[in-house]
Design a protein around this motif. Structure first.
Motif, mmCIF file in Angstrom:
data_model
loop_
_atom_site.group_PDB
_atom_site.id
_atom_site.type_symbol
_atom_site.label_atom_id
_atom_site.label_comp_id
_atom_site.label_asym_id
_atom_site.label_seq_id
_atom_site.Cartn_x
_atom_site.Cartn_y
_atom_site.Cartn_z
ATOM 1 N N VAL A 70 -18.402 9.792 55.041
ATOM 2 C CA VAL A 70 -19.307 9.515 53.881
ATOM 3 C C VAL A 70 -18.629 7.937 53.554
ATOM 4 O O VAL A 70 -17.544 7.695 53.898
ATOM 5 N N PRO A 71 -19.499 7.196 53.096
ATOM 6 C CA PRO A 71 -19.033 5.686 52.728
ATOM 7 C C PRO A 71 -17.969 5.745 51.753
ATOM 8 O O PRO A 71 -17.735 6.579 50.982
ATOM 9 N N VAL A 72 -16.972 4.604 52.029
ATOM 10 C CA VAL A 72 -15.806 4.483 51.092
ATOM 11 C C VAL A 72 -16.465 4.419 49.767
ATOM 12 O O VAL A 72 -17.352 3.808 49.219
ATOM 13 N N GLY A 73 -15.486 5.166 48.867
ATOM 14 C CA GLY A 73 -15.899 5.111 47.354
ATOM 15 C C GLY A 73 -16.938 6.165 46.852
ATOM 16 O O GLY A 73 -16.834 6.606 45.681
ATOM 17 N N GLN A 74 -17.422 6.945 48.124
ATOM 18 C CA GLN A 74 -18.305 7.990 47.488
ATOM 19 C C GLN A 74 -17.594 9.150 47.179
ATOM 20 O O GLN A 74 -18.132 10.124 46.369
#
Length: 162
Positions: A35-39
């Motif tokens: 998943v995208p970083v920060g998600q």
């Protein structure tokens, strides 16, 4: 290892439930692995535990193998009917999709197409009705067998389906 006695019909239901859960687990792994970083917020209880889901996936696979194997062993006595049912349904599918155009039909720019069908719609419909009757006879036989035949399934496997 503790086991439970089930009808073959119930075992087929358990197999389908396990297969559905296996599919859901696979989807979770594929969706949440990257998943995208920060998600993904560390220690958030709403996160999907992908490693845990992978372990569950493998356990569901093993459970499915156990159930399918038990069903397969129980079906030896009626395996020919199982195969017959599949082939009858395949023939039915072919007939339902069979092109029965016959005669002249208009095309583009005044061009006419002339078709000659060996099997025409009324004959195909009669064949379909006959096949449906054959399918019903075989299906009734299998349903009776599935309702009256019992197999043993390990309790731990059944727990994954509950």
């Amino acid at each position: 290892m503790a086991t439970e006695s089930l009808t073959l019909a119930k075992a087929l239901s358990v197999k389908n439930r396990l297969a559905g859960r296996l599919s859901q687990t696979r989807s979770s792994i594929e969706t949440y692995n990257s998943v995208p970083v920060g998600q993904r917020i560390e220690n958030d209880p709403s996160n999907v535990n992908v490693r845990g889901e992978f372990d569950r996936y493998r356990a569901l696979q093993e459970a499915l193998i156990v159930v399918k194997s038990a069903i397969q062993r129980a079906n030896i006595a009626i395996y020919e009917d199982v195969l017959r049912l599949g082939e009858l349904k395949s023939t039915l599918q072919m007939l339902n999709g069979l092109n029965t155009r016959h005669g002249v039909e208009p095309g583009y720019n005044g061009v006419e197409f002339n078709y000659h069908a060996i099997y025409r719609k009324p004959e195909v419909m009669a064949l379909i009705r006959k096949l449906e009757g054959e399918i019903d006879v075989v299906q009734d036989k299998l349903n009776q067998y599935n309702a009256s035949t019992r197999i043993e399934i390990p309790t731990e496997v059944l727990e994954l389906a509950r």
